[in-house]
Design a protein around this motif. Structure first.
Motif, PDB file in Angstrom:
ATOM      1  N   ARG A  54       0.828  -1.209   0.000  1.00 23.62           N
ATOM      2  CA  ARG A  54       0.000   0.000   0.000  1.00 23.62           C
ATOM      3  C   ARG A  54       0.860   1.255   0.000  1.00 23.62           C
ATOM      4  O   ARG A  54       0.582   2.220  -0.730  1.00 23.62           O
ATOM      5  CB  ARG A  54      -0.925  -0.021   1.214  1.00 23.62           C
ATOM      6  CG  ARG A  54      -1.954   1.110   1.242  1.00 23.62           C
ATOM      7  CD  ARG A  54      -1.541   2.211   2.178  1.00 23.62           C
ATOM      8  NE  ARG A  54      -1.395   1.739   3.531  1.00 23.62           N
ATOM      9  CZ  ARG A  54      -0.856   2.456   4.503  1.00 23.62           C
ATOM     10  NH1 ARG A  54      -0.376   3.672   4.261  1.00 23.62           N
ATOM     11  NH2 ARG A  54      -0.722   1.978   5.736  1.00 23.62           N
ATOM     12  N   ARG A  55       1.928   1.264   0.790  1.00 20.67           N
ATOM     13  CA  ARG A  55       2.801   2.436   0.833  1.00 20.67           C
ATOM     14  C   ARG A  55       3.533   2.650  -0.499  1.00 20.67           C
ATOM     15  O   ARG A  55       3.775   3.795  -0.905  1.00 20.67           O
ATOM     16  CB  ARG A  55       3.804   2.299   1.987  1.00 20.67           C
ATOM     17  CG  ARG A  55       3.200   2.598   3.354  1.00 20.67           C
ATOM     18  CD  ARG A  55       4.281   2.778   4.410  1.00 20.67           C
ATOM     19  NE  ARG A  55       4.861   1.505   4.791  1.00 20.67           N
ATOM     20  CZ  ARG A  55       4.442   0.780   5.832  1.00 20.67           C
ATOM     21  NH1 ARG A  55       3.432   1.198   6.566  1.00 20.67           N
ATOM     22  NH2 ARG A  55       5.036  -0.363   6.130  1.00 20.67           N
ATOM     23  N   VAL A  56       3.869   1.570  -1.176  1.00 23.31           N
ATOM     24  CA  VAL A  56       4.489   1.690  -2.503  1.00 23.31           C
ATOM     25  C   VAL A  56       3.528   2.383  -3.458  1.00 23.31           C
ATOM     26  O   VAL A  56       3.913   3.290  -4.209  1.00 23.31           O
ATOM     27  CB  VAL A  56       4.884   0.307  -3.053  1.00 23.31           C
ATOM     28  CG1 VAL A  56       5.287   0.407  -4.528  1.00 23.31           C
ATOM     29  CG2 VAL A  56       6.032  -0.282  -2.245  1.00 23.31           C
ATOM     30  N   LEU A  57       2.273   1.981  -3.435  1.00 24.47           N
ATOM     31  CA  LEU A  57       1.266   2.584  -4.308  1.00 24.47           C
ATOM     32  C   LEU A  57       1.047   4.056  -3.968  1.00 24.47           C
ATOM     33  O   LEU A  57       0.904   4.896  -4.871  1.00 24.47           O
ATOM     34  CB  LEU A  57      -0.058   1.814  -4.202  1.00 24.47           C
ATOM     35  CG  LEU A  57      -0.061   0.419  -4.820  1.00 24.47           C
ATOM     36  CD1 LEU A  57      -1.344  -0.322  -4.454  1.00 24.47           C
ATOM     37  CD2 LEU A  57       0.087   0.496  -6.336  1.00 24.47           C
ATOM     38  N   GLU A  58       1.027   4.393  -2.692  1.00 23.38           N
ATOM     39  CA  GLU A  58       0.844   5.786  -2.294  1.00 23.38           C
ATOM     40  C   GLU A  58       2.011   6.642  -2.780  1.00 23.38           C
ATOM     41  O   GLU A  58       1.806   7.796  -3.203  1.00 23.38           O
ATOM     42  CB  GLU A  58       0.716   5.877  -0.773  1.00 23.38           C
ATOM     43  CG  GLU A  58      -0.599   5.334  -0.241  1.00 23.38           C
ATOM     44  CD  GLU A  58      -0.711   5.428   1.264  1.00 23.38           C
ATOM     45  OE1 GLU A  58      -1.845   5.456   1.768  1.00 23.38           O
ATOM     46  OE2 GLU A  58       0.344   5.465   1.930  1.00 23.38           O
ATOM     47  N   HIS A  59       3.218   6.094  -2.724  1.00 27.24           N
ATOM     48  CA  HIS A  59       4.380   6.821  -3.230  1.00 27.24           C
ATOM     49  C   HIS A  59       4.246   7.055  -4.735  1.00 27.24           C
ATOM     50  O   HIS A  59       4.571   8.150  -5.232  1.00 27.24           O
ATOM     51  CB  HIS A  59       5.661   6.035  -2.928  1.00 27.24           C
ATOM     52  CG  HIS A  59       6.906   6.709  -3.425  1.00 27.24           C
ATOM     53  ND1 HIS A  59       7.449   7.821  -2.804  1.00 27.24           N
ATOM     54  CD2 HIS A  59       7.712   6.444  -4.492  1.00 27.24           C
ATOM     55  CE1 HIS A  59       8.527   8.208  -3.460  1.00 27.24           C
ATOM     56  NE2 HIS A  59       8.719   7.386  -4.483  1.00 27.24           N
ATOM     57  N   GLU A  60       3.761   6.069  -5.460  1.00 31.85           N
ATOM     58  CA  GLU A  60       3.576   6.211  -6.903  1.00 31.85           C
ATOM     59  C   GLU A  60       2.528   7.265  -7.234  1.00 31.85           C
ATOM     60  O   GLU A  60       2.668   7.999  -8.224  1.00 31.85           O
ATOM     61  CB  GLU A  60       3.187   4.859  -7.505  1.00 31.85           C
ATOM     62  CG  GLU A  60       4.307   3.833  -7.477  1.00 31.85           C
ATOM     63  CD  GLU A  60       3.902   2.484  -8.031  1.00 31.85           C
ATOM     64  OE1 GLU A  60       4.788   1.650  -8.273  1.00 31.85           O
ATOM     65  OE2 GLU A  60       2.677   2.255  -8.217  1.00 31.85           O
ATOM     66  N   THR A  65       3.382   8.601 -11.006  1.00 28.11           N
ATOM     67  CA  THR A  65       3.629   7.460 -11.894  1.00 28.11           C
ATOM     68  C   THR A  65       2.430   6.517 -11.957  1.00 28.11           C
ATOM     69  O   THR A  65       2.390   5.617 -12.791  1.00 28.11           O
ATOM     70  CB  THR A  65       4.867   6.669 -11.430  1.00 28.11           C
ATOM     71  OG1 THR A  65       4.673   6.238 -10.070  1.00 28.11           O
ATOM     72  CG2 THR A  65       6.111   7.541 -11.516  1.00 28.11           C
ATOM     73  N   LYS A  66       1.463   6.715 -11.084  1.00 26.88           N
ATOM     74  CA  LYS A  66       0.226   5.932 -11.100  1.00 26.88           C
ATOM     75  C   LYS A  66      -0.915   6.837 -10.670  1.00 26.88           C
ATOM     76  O   LYS A  66      -0.745   7.655  -9.752  1.00 26.88           O
ATOM     77  CB  LYS A  66       0.321   4.719 -10.167  1.00 26.88           C
ATOM     78  CG  LYS A  66      -0.853   3.743 -10.284  1.00 26.88           C
ATOM     79  CD  LYS A  66      -0.702   2.583  -9.310  1.00 26.88           C
ATOM     80  CE  LYS A  66       0.360   1.604  -9.765  1.00 26.88           C
ATOM     81  NZ  LYS A  66      -0.098   0.796 -10.927  1.00 26.88           N
ATOM     82  N   THR A  67      -2.066   6.749 -11.337  1.00 29.04           N
ATOM     83  CA  THR A  67      -3.189   7.592 -10.956  1.00 29.04           C
ATOM     84  C   THR A  67      -3.773   7.115  -9.631  1.00 29.04           C
ATOM     85  O   THR A  67      -3.657   5.941  -9.264  1.00 29.04           O
ATOM     86  CB  THR A  67      -4.307   7.578 -12.014  1.00 29.04           C
ATOM     87  OG1 THR A  67      -4.907   6.267 -12.057  1.00 29.04           O
ATOM     88  CG2 THR A  67      -3.779   7.969 -13.379  1.00 29.04           C
ATOM     89  N   TYR A  68      -4.415   8.040  -8.941  1.00 28.18           N
ATOM     90  CA  TYR A  68      -5.057   7.708  -7.679  1.00 28.18           C
ATOM     91  C   TYR A  68      -6.067   6.590  -7.879  1.00 28.18           C
ATOM     92  O   TYR A  68      -6.106   5.626  -7.113  1.00 28.18           O
ATOM     93  CB  TYR A  68      -5.747   8.953  -7.114  1.00 28.18           C
ATOM     94  CG  TYR A  68      -6.492   8.697  -5.822  1.00 28.18           C
ATOM     95  CD1 TYR A  68      -5.835   8.791  -4.605  1.00 28.18           C
ATOM     96  CD2 TYR A  68      -7.839   8.350  -5.840  1.00 28.18           C
ATOM     97  CE1 TYR A  68      -6.506   8.542  -3.408  1.00 28.18           C
ATOM     98  CE2 TYR A  68      -8.520   8.097  -4.652  1.00 28.18           C
ATOM     99  CZ  TYR A  68      -7.847   8.196  -3.450  1.00 28.18           C
ATOM    100  OH  TYR A  68      -8.517   7.937  -2.281  1.00 28.18           O
ATOM    101  N   ARG A  69      -6.858   6.711  -8.925  1.00 30.75           N
ATOM    102  CA  ARG A  69      -7.904   5.717  -9.167  1.00 30.75           C
ATOM    103  C   ARG A  69      -7.326   4.322  -9.392  1.00 30.75           C
ATOM    104  O   ARG A  69      -7.800   3.338  -8.814  1.00 30.75           O
ATOM    105  CB  ARG A  69      -8.738   6.145 -10.378  1.00 30.75           C
ATOM    106  CG  ARG A  69      -9.796   5.127 -10.792  1.00 30.75           C
ATOM    107  CD  ARG A  69     -10.663   5.682 -11.893  1.00 30.75           C
ATOM    108  NE  ARG A  69     -11.592   4.686 -12.405  1.00 30.75           N
ATOM    109  CZ  ARG A  69     -12.750   4.979 -12.983  1.00 30.75           C
ATOM    110  NH1 ARG A  69     -13.105   6.234 -13.112  1.00 30.75           N
ATOM    111  NH2 ARG A  69     -13.540   4.034 -13.428  1.00 30.75           N
TER     112      ARG A  69
END
Length: 259
Positions: A54-60, A65-69
């Motif tokens: 989850r923290r990796v995704l939040e950093h992205e 590099t990745k949309t919130y959605r």
């Protein structure tokens, strides 16, 4: 004489109410109105994604590099708890900001609408709000995503096709289109999903120590850091009672300054 004084008091009061500053309040739910993030409670569970991914995704998300959605979709797809387990183990223990009930009462007394705009799930938010506010919760509009639970699988149905899934700025834009020109728009948030709405507020409150505060500092967006809605209430009172005012900067953002 007493009748005349009563009439004068009523007359002056009616004028004051008629000319009083109008305010509309919009607030995020998870991590802002609620001290717990209902989504992260489930996503961080050992039966789901867990905090590391989850923290990796939040950093992205923060790095663009990745949309919130897309990131949050992956998070919800990882959740594998039943509805009853979610409530028994997590949601029944959720707490809201201790200053919010009094602030909500203040807004009710002055007919200032309060709207919750959230990236969370409507059925979860509605039940938690009712648990804490009772019948008063019915007067608070909740604009969030739909969701359903089948067995241990959670499905989120996004409100719109924006990169946020629920573009909160659209809610503020729609409200402003029918509001009086001098209505003050207040927005309270804490995270990345609040960024779009933050740019449309006259007064922006960012919960201290969270991603929204970090973003506003980085982008030089005026905001008021807060720890409790009691602080929000005081700022709103100062604006309504004329001790402070809204000032627009050259960049187009607003900030509160003393009179």
């Amino acid at each position: 004489m007493s009748s005349l004084l009563t009439f004068c008091y009523s007359f002056v009061s009616s004028i004051f109410k008629f000319t009083m500053t109008q305010v509309q309040v919009f607030t995020d739910f998870d991590g802002t109105l609620s001290l717990d993030d209902t989504g992260l409670l489930l996503i961080d569970d050992r039966r789901s994604m867990g905090p590391e991914r989850r923290r990796v995704l939040e950093h992205e998300i923060l790095e663009g590099t990745k949309t919130y959605r897309d990131a949050v979709q992956e998070m919800w797809d990882s959740v594998h708890l039943s509805w009853d387990e979610a409530w028994a183990e997590y949601f029944n223990n959720c707490t809201i900001d201790p200053g919010f009930p009094a602030f909500n009462d203040y807004c009710r007394e002055h007919n200032f609408p309060v709207t919750v705009v959230s990236s969370g799930l409507i059925p979860v938010l509605e039940k938690i709000m009712t648990n804490f506010l009772g019948e008063k919760a019915k007067d608070i509009e909740i604009i969030a995503n739909k969701g359903e639970v089948t067995g241990r699988d959670w499905k989120i149905t996004w409100r719109d096709d924006s990169i946020y899934g629920n573009d909160k700025s659209k809610t503020l834009e729609k409200a402003r289109a029918t509001a009086t020109k001098d209505t003050i728009f207040v927005f309270c948030g804490d995270g990345v999903s609040d960024i779009s709405a933050a740019k449309h507020a006259d007064v922006l409150f960012a919960r201290r120590g969270r991603d929204l505060e970090f973003y506003c500092k980085r982008e030089d967006i005026p905001f008021i850091a807060f720890d409790t809605f009691a602080e929000v209430e005081q700022v709103v009172k100062d604006l309504v009672e004329g001790r402070s005012r809204i000032e627009t900067s050259a960049s187009g953002f607003c900030q509160v300054v003393p009179k």
